[in-house]
Design a protein around this motif. Sequence first.
Motif, PDB file in Angstrom:
ATOM      1  N   PRO A 114       0.767  -1.065  -0.055  1.00 56.11           N
ATOM      2  CA  PRO A 114       0.042   0.130   0.020  1.00 56.11           C
ATOM      3  C   PRO A 114       0.738   1.201  -0.007  1.00 56.11           C
ATOM      4  O   PRO A 114       0.422   2.259  -0.725  1.00 56.11           O
ATOM      5  CB  PRO A 114      -0.910  -0.143   1.160  1.00 56.11           C
ATOM      6  CG  PRO A 114      -0.813  -1.530   1.540  1.00 56.11           C
ATOM      7  CD  PRO A 114       0.541  -2.109   1.143  1.00 56.11           C
ATOM      8  N   LEU A 115       1.588   1.261   0.852  1.00 55.63           N
ATOM      9  CA  LEU A 115       2.793   2.405   0.918  1.00 55.63           C
ATOM     10  C   LEU A 115       4.127   1.981   0.474  1.00 55.63           C
ATOM     11  O   LEU A 115       4.910   1.537   1.133  1.00 55.63           O
ATOM     12  CB  LEU A 115       3.037   3.014   2.343  1.00 55.63           C
ATOM     13  CG  LEU A 115       1.547   3.323   2.992  1.00 55.63           C
ATOM     14  CD1 LEU A 115       1.770   3.610   4.608  1.00 55.63           C
ATOM     15  CD2 LEU A 115       1.073   4.369   2.561  1.00 55.63           C
ATOM     16  N   LEU A 116       4.522   2.418  -0.864  1.00 54.89           N
ATOM     17  CA  LEU A 116       5.545   1.804  -1.384  1.00 54.89           C
ATOM     18  C   LEU A 116       6.951   2.053  -0.916  1.00 54.89           C
ATOM     19  O   LEU A 116       7.694   1.488  -0.949  1.00 54.89           O
ATOM     20  CB  LEU A 116       5.534   2.207  -2.897  1.00 54.89           C
ATOM     21  CG  LEU A 116       6.492   1.572  -3.896  1.00 54.89           C
ATOM     22  CD1 LEU A 116       6.072  -0.005  -3.892  1.00 54.89           C
ATOM     23  CD2 LEU A 116       6.506   2.172  -5.240  1.00 54.89           C
ATOM     24  N   ASN A 117       6.855   3.405  -0.136  1.00 51.30           N
ATOM     25  CA  ASN A 117       8.053   3.554   0.511  1.00 51.30           C
ATOM     26  C   ASN A 117       8.547   2.763   1.705  1.00 51.30           C
ATOM     27  O   ASN A 117       9.482   3.007   2.274  1.00 51.30           O
ATOM     28  CB  ASN A 117       7.903   4.980   1.008  1.00 51.30           C
ATOM     29  CG  ASN A 117       6.967   5.242   1.946  1.00 51.30           C
ATOM     30  OD1 ASN A 117       6.161   4.627   2.304  1.00 51.30           O
ATOM     31  ND2 ASN A 117       7.035   6.547   2.519  1.00 51.30           N
ATOM     32  N   ILE A 118       7.556   1.852   1.979  1.00 53.20           N
ATOM     33  CA  ILE A 118       8.195   0.800   3.173  1.00 53.20           C
ATOM     34  C   ILE A 118       9.116  -0.072   2.539  1.00 53.20           C
ATOM     35  O   ILE A 118       9.801  -0.833   3.161  1.00 53.20           O
ATOM     36  CB  ILE A 118       7.010   0.042   3.787  1.00 53.20           C
ATOM     37  CG1 ILE A 118       6.177  -0.860   2.772  1.00 53.20           C
ATOM     38  CG2 ILE A 118       6.025   1.052   4.454  1.00 53.20           C
ATOM     39  CD1 ILE A 118       5.392  -1.790   3.569  1.00 53.20           C
ATOM     40  N   ALA A 119       9.053  -0.172   1.185  1.00 50.54           N
ATOM     41  CA  ALA A 119      10.161  -1.208   0.498  1.00 50.54           C
ATOM     42  C   ALA A 119      11.003  -0.219  -0.455  1.00 50.54           C
ATOM     43  O   ALA A 119      10.569  -0.118  -1.680  1.00 50.54           O
ATOM     44  CB  ALA A 119       9.358  -2.096  -0.108  1.00 50.54           C
ATOM     45  N   THR A 120      11.947   0.257   0.189  1.00 53.68           N
ATOM     46  CA  THR A 120      12.752   1.314  -0.422  1.00 53.68           C
ATOM     47  C   THR A 120      13.485   0.749  -1.948  1.00 53.68           C
ATOM     48  O   THR A 120      13.726  -0.544  -1.586  1.00 53.68           O
ATOM     49  CB  THR A 120      13.737   2.065   0.339  1.00 53.68           C
ATOM     50  OG1 THR A 120      14.466   1.169   0.885  1.00 53.68           O
ATOM     51  CG2 THR A 120      12.881   2.793   1.341  1.00 53.68           C
ATOM     52  N   ARG A 121      13.961   1.535  -2.493  1.00 50.96           N
ATOM     53  CA  ARG A 121      14.613   0.716  -3.945  1.00 50.96           C
ATOM     54  C   ARG A 121      16.083   0.343  -3.485  1.00 50.96           C
ATOM     55  O   ARG A 121      16.680  -0.249  -4.001  1.00 50.96           O
ATOM     56  CB  ARG A 121      14.942   1.946  -4.889  1.00 50.96           C
ATOM     57  CG  ARG A 121      13.446   2.287  -5.813  1.00 50.96           C
ATOM     58  CD  ARG A 121      13.701   3.220  -6.524  1.00 50.96           C
ATOM     59  NE  ARG A 121      12.421   3.654  -7.165  1.00 50.96           N
ATOM     60  CZ  ARG A 121      11.660   2.955  -8.284  1.00 50.96           C
ATOM     61  NH1 ARG A 121      12.564   2.128  -8.878  1.00 50.96           N
ATOM     62  NH2 ARG A 121      10.633   3.358  -8.729  1.00 50.96           N
ATOM     63  N   GLU A 122      16.480   0.953  -2.092  1.00 52.47           N
ATOM     64  CA  GLU A 122      18.007   0.159  -1.582  1.00 52.47           C
ATOM     65  C   GLU A 122      17.312  -1.102  -1.181  1.00 52.47           C
ATOM     66  O   GLU A 122      18.583  -1.905  -1.042  1.00 52.47           O
ATOM     67  CB  GLU A 122      17.919   1.184  -0.503  1.00 52.47           C
ATOM     68  CG  GLU A 122      18.768   2.528  -0.808  1.00 52.47           C
ATOM     69  CD  GLU A 122      17.531   3.573  -1.368  1.00 52.47           C
ATOM     70  OE1 GLU A 122      16.482   3.661  -0.726  1.00 52.47           O
ATOM     71  OE2 GLU A 122      17.854   4.430  -2.034  1.00 52.47           O
ATOM     72  N   ARG A 123      16.415  -1.283  -0.631  1.00 52.29           N
ATOM     73  CA  ARG A 123      16.137  -2.749  -0.107  1.00 52.29           C
ATOM     74  C   ARG A 123      15.629  -3.801  -1.381  1.00 52.29           C
ATOM     75  O   ARG A 123      16.158  -4.785  -1.261  1.00 52.29           O
ATOM     76  CB  ARG A 123      15.031  -2.684   0.996  1.00 52.29           C
ATOM     77  CG  ARG A 123      14.797  -4.042   1.471  1.00 52.29           C
ATOM     78  CD  ARG A 123      13.634  -3.887   2.678  1.00 52.29           C
ATOM     79  NE  ARG A 123      14.022  -3.319   3.634  1.00 52.29           N
ATOM     80  CZ  ARG A 123      14.713  -3.884   4.782  1.00 52.29           C
ATOM     81  NH1 ARG A 123      14.920  -5.252   4.843  1.00 52.29           N
ATOM     82  NH2 ARG A 123      15.009  -3.228   6.093  1.00 52.29           N
ATOM     83  N   PHE A 124      14.911  -3.337  -2.168  1.00 53.06           N
ATOM     84  CA  PHE A 124      14.277  -4.048  -3.324  1.00 53.06           C
ATOM     85  C   PHE A 124      14.502  -3.466  -4.538  1.00 53.06           C
ATOM     86  O   PHE A 124      14.337  -2.278  -5.020  1.00 53.06           O
ATOM     87  CB  PHE A 124      12.820  -4.190  -3.214  1.00 53.06           C
ATOM     88  CG  PHE A 124      12.232  -4.929  -1.739  1.00 53.06           C
ATOM     89  CD1 PHE A 124      12.499  -6.108  -1.696  1.00 53.06           C
ATOM     90  CD2 PHE A 124      11.542  -4.257  -0.696  1.00 53.06           C
ATOM     91  CE1 PHE A 124      12.067  -6.873  -0.746  1.00 53.06           C
ATOM     92  CE2 PHE A 124      11.082  -4.894   0.304  1.00 53.06           C
ATOM     93  CZ  PHE A 124      11.580  -6.113   0.401  1.00 53.06           C
TER      94      PHE A 124
END
Length: 203
Positions: A114-124
């Motif tokens: 729902p909140l894309l910033n919980i999985a940042t581009r640094e992590r995923f």
Amino acid sequence: MLLVGLTGGIGSGKSTVAAGLAARGAAVVDADAISREIMEPGGRAYGPVIERFGPSIVGSDGRIDRAALAGVAFADPEALKALNGLTHPAIGEVMAERTEAAAATSSIVVLDIPLLNIATRERFSFGAIIVVDTPVDLAVQRLIAHRGFTEEDARARVAAQMSRQERRQLADLVLDNSGDRAALEAEVDRAWSWLEDRAGPAA
């Protein structure tokens, strides 16, 4: 493996899209389900959330009353920020673990977030981001009709999330859910064909 971020505002129909992609062969990792798990007794965020928000959010069964918690968190931007700070890192950790496991079952793995910033581009490292887009008034109507929200609560939930424009700017593919269920199924078909093309012959 093609790693896909799937997002959309509350009431957008994102969960329906996720289910449709799963039915077509994707492995889906559901952040909403994980967010519930981590706040169950013994979960990674259970103790910290109660410590921050107090015993009034705990039901008679010892579990966190999610409606009571939402009533407190969504009424105050600082409280919501605090809740996100306690839950998002834990959600991200579990999602990373489940993504690794899902990669063994499908060449297309969808993170339903729902909140894309919980999985940042640094992590995923996303190969694609799909946004399910729904007009705000329609999302509010759906929350009232199907999930029992009052209009005030529904609009508060929608307002607490990022705007439609911000979500659309993240997207590699936008799915329109302003129509009926048949129209949405056609959009899911379009998304699946697009994902198979991006994933290549192994999909």
